[in-house]
Design a protein around this motif. Sequence first.
Motif, short mmCIF file in Angstrom:
data_model
loop_
_atom_site.label_atom_id
_atom_site.label_comp_id
_atom_site.label_asym_id
_atom_site.label_seq_id
_atom_site.Cartn_x
_atom_site.Cartn_y
_atom_site.Cartn_z
N LYS A 1 81.01 -19.58 24.32
CA LYS A 1 81.66 -20.13 25.51
C LYS A 1 82.62 -19.11 26.11
CE LYS A 1 85.07 -22.37 22.51
NZ LYS A 1 85.51 -23.66 21.98
N TYR A 2 82.95 -19.29 27.38
CA TYR A 2 83.84 -18.38 28.08
C TYR A 2 85.20 -18.32 27.39
CZ TYR A 2 80.89 -17.91 32.27
OH TYR A 2 79.88 -17.62 33.14
N MET A 3 85.78 -17.12 27.41
CA MET A 3 87.06 -16.89 26.78
C MET A 3 87.93 -16.04 27.71
SD MET A 3 86.68 -18.40 23.79
CE MET A 3 87.90 -17.73 22.68
N GLY A 4 89.25 -16.01 27.43
CA GLY A 4 90.17 -15.12 28.11
C GLY A 4 90.09 -15.17 29.61
N ALA A 5 90.01 -14.00 30.23
CA ALA A 5 90.02 -13.92 31.69
C ALA A 5 88.82 -14.60 32.32
CB ALA A 5 90.07 -12.44 32.12
N ASP A 6 87.72 -14.75 31.57
CA ASP A 6 86.55 -15.42 32.13
C ASP A 6 86.81 -16.90 32.40
OD1 ASP A 6 85.00 -13.12 32.18
OD2 ASP A 6 84.37 -13.38 30.10
N LEU A 7 87.85 -17.46 31.76
CA LEU A 7 88.19 -18.86 32.02
C LEU A 7 88.72 -19.07 33.42
CD1 LEU A 7 89.93 -19.86 28.65
CD2 LEU A 7 87.69 -20.58 29.47
N SER B 1 90.14 -4.47 17.76
CA SER B 1 89.47 -5.76 17.92
C SER B 1 88.21 -5.73 17.06
CB SER B 1 89.10 -5.99 19.39
OG SER B 1 88.17 -7.05 19.54
N LEU B 2 88.17 -6.56 16.01
CA LEU B 2 87.04 -6.57 15.09
C LEU B 2 85.85 -7.26 15.73
CD1 LEU B 2 88.65 -7.41 11.62
CD2 LEU B 2 88.68 -5.28 12.93
N VAL B 3 84.65 -6.69 15.57
CA VAL B 3 83.45 -7.30 16.11
C VAL B 3 82.35 -7.28 15.06
CG1 VAL B 3 84.01 -6.72 18.49
CG2 VAL B 3 82.64 -5.13 17.13
N ALA B 4 81.49 -8.29 15.14
CA ALA B 4 80.34 -8.40 14.22
C ALA B 4 79.05 -8.02 14.91
CB ALA B 4 80.24 -9.82 13.67
N ASN B 5 79.10 -7.78 16.23
CA ASN B 5 77.88 -7.47 16.96
C ASN B 5 78.26 -6.86 18.30
OD1 ASN B 5 78.39 -9.87 18.79
ND2 ASN B 5 78.05 -10.93 16.85
N LEU C 1 81.09 -6.39 23.91
CA LEU C 1 81.03 -6.44 25.37
C LEU C 1 81.85 -7.59 25.94
CD1 LEU C 1 77.20 -5.74 25.85
CD2 LEU C 1 79.09 -4.13 26.16
N VAL C 2 81.77 -8.76 25.29
CA VAL C 2 82.50 -9.92 25.78
C VAL C 2 84.01 -9.71 25.68
CG1 VAL C 2 83.06 -12.34 25.31
CG2 VAL C 2 80.69 -11.61 25.40
N TRP C 3 84.48 -9.25 24.52
CA TRP C 3 85.94 -9.12 24.35
C TRP C 3 86.51 -8.08 25.31
CZ3 TRP C 3 86.61 -13.42 22.64
CH2 TRP C 3 86.14 -13.93 21.44
N GLU C 4 85.76 -7.02 25.57
CA GLU C 4 86.28 -6.00 26.47
C GLU C 4 86.34 -6.50 27.91
OE1 GLU C 4 84.26 -2.31 25.91
OE2 GLU C 4 84.87 -2.16 23.78
#
Length: 747
Positions: free
Chosen positions: A455-461, A486-490, A495-498
């Motif tokens: 689901k949308y997070m952060g600024a995308d909200l 920022s830890l990522v598993a994939n 891409l989303v967090w950035e």
Amino acid sequence: MTSAVPRFSVIVPVFKVQGFLRECLDSVLEQSYRDIEVIAVDDCSPDGCGAILDEYAARDPRVRVLHLPENVGLGRARNAGMPHATGDFLFFLDSDDTLTPGALRALADRLDETSDPDVLVFDYARTYWWGGTRRNALAHVLAEAADSTFTVAERPEILDLLMVVWNKVYRRDFVHKHGFEFPPGYYEDTPWTFPVLLSADRIATLDRICLNYRQRRQGNILSTTSRRHFDIHDQYERVFAFLSGRPEPASWQSYLHAKMGEHCLDILSKPDRLPPRDKAEFFRRTAELFRAHRPEGVAVAPELRVLEGSYAAYRAKRQAGRAGRELGRRAGQLRRAAGVRLTRGRTAPTGRRSLDPDLVLYSASSHQGVLGDPGAIYRKAREIAPQLRGVWVVRDEEAAALLPPDVEHVLLDSPQYRQVAARATYFVNNVNWPGGLAKRPGSVHIHTHQGTPLKYMGADLLERPGARHGFDVPQMLRRADRWDHSLVANLHSELVWERAYPCHFASARTGSPRNDVLVNARTESGRTGHGKAVRERLGIPAGHTVVLYAPTRRDYRRGGHVDRVDLARFAEDLGAGHTLVVRLHPSLATGPARGLGLAELHRRGVLVDATDDPHVEDVMLASDVLVTDYSAVMFDYADLDRPIVVHADDRGAYTASRGTYFDITAQAPGHVSRSYRELAWLLASGTWQDEESARLRAGFRARYCEFDDGHAAERVVRTLLLGEEMPRPATARVPAPAVGHDLLARS
């Protein structure tokens, strides 16, 4: 099929509620439990209520309508319906309230379980005109009394519940035996409730929200300004008359004497109940009643001693109390403002304290304890880097009490917290640190997140005004400015967090530390080791197939809870040899969601409620298949390589309200159901674990678990805390899908 004698006679008095009446009747007639009759009493309502009732009676033979020739009031309208009732139990439902789904089935099951008590008391929730919902604050009384039937003498706290008739069902033979009926008047529930409960030999409780008590914008009849509130005195006279005629309940004289005083003073204290000119008379009448029924030799409670004096003295005490509260409020505001200034001053970098290179400050899930990714990193650091001092920030003493005894901790905003925050080099958290925490030069903030985002997070909200209700996005971004890693598993998460947090951190392709235990449990030994122990702790029978149902919250519904699946039916449809384990979204754990049936089904052993289990990884290890909707738990569960079913019956509403980064039904980790019928078939037929399910899961795991190799926690400790080299996880990249990622494609 309805029996000759229905189980419930639902008596609905009706007066000037045409806007709410259909919803009320539908909530009863559309229940899955159908062994009922509805006796609707039209109390000479001047609006369209009578026609609505006749319409329902014409199409449903369970509905019978009585049209009274004149308006008699709520209590006597209920009396008019009672002689026509033929059911085993009477249920008095107000015509602007509604039953919750599955309520009648739950009541019938509890009555069977307790062998038809005289009275069954159930729970309710207040539902407000603006959309809010609040559960009965005394729900714990019902839960604590759930073991067996009882009398009021054995559990007097049952009398502390709201004095209403509609949160109970009554055995009809018991009511007829004692000749109970409602008197005329404004407070007719009072002289019904006390005599009924005091006369009952067997009372049972149901810790489940069965009724929504509508709170109208203009209030109910008892919140209007009127001299009718003087009726409370007559009603308590009736209660005392009942006591005087029955020697056994006479021991309750002292309790009801105090209750009457509290009730009357509460009415007097409300600014909108009595006309100002009538308040002195109301006080005098209350004081007379209080003196007339005061038991000999019983001390008066301090808060009721005002009834032994004059109205002028009462008013003076009230005014003094208001003035004191106002001074206290202003003093509190000054203390809080001073505290904020002090906190900012103490947490600001002073340059006088050097950073401790071995001090790591941890927090997880809003300071709840050693949980999630920070917990996994902490445990690995203790194992391979004992020179590092790990300190946990917890929100309060209650959370601190749950910590293992060897875990060093500080309370949030305490002097000790400020001391370690001023010296720590490393900060590890899966949600943001408080805004007052200033980032010192040389400190390293590691943000682990709480899973892979769907689901949308952060600024995308910002594109979803409804979804960001309660979120201060600019403040979130200011706090994210402190992140270093920022830890990522994939790659998807990277891409989303950035995009969602346009700040200055670096993505660390470490994998998810909390999922190491899941990756390492893919072997048979992992399934029978830790998972077996968790099953035993949860009380799951050996050899059962465990279905974990983990729905997420909905942003299109205030409060976030939507019943998408009938849990009792789901557990029954799974059949013998299966156990249904339910884990609600953490944000719903303390709201009314569990009171709508989950807690009661857990108590009866129909399913296992694992919402409170602190470690979701343990719950996943104990299961054989995950059923979810749009919860990020599916990304973690894929590490186990066990079947996943996505139940997406409301995907359109969910994506329209919250927004998703890709279409989960097109890139599903397993089979997708779009109705309960499909879901039940997938599980009953065994399709949930077929070859297609395994193929979908393998593709999903390769895409969204690509950095999870079982060594994520070690990788974080060695590379980010110790500065050592460690190989990146081997990845199995798959081509980007042709569908989905619409939002990312626009960036």
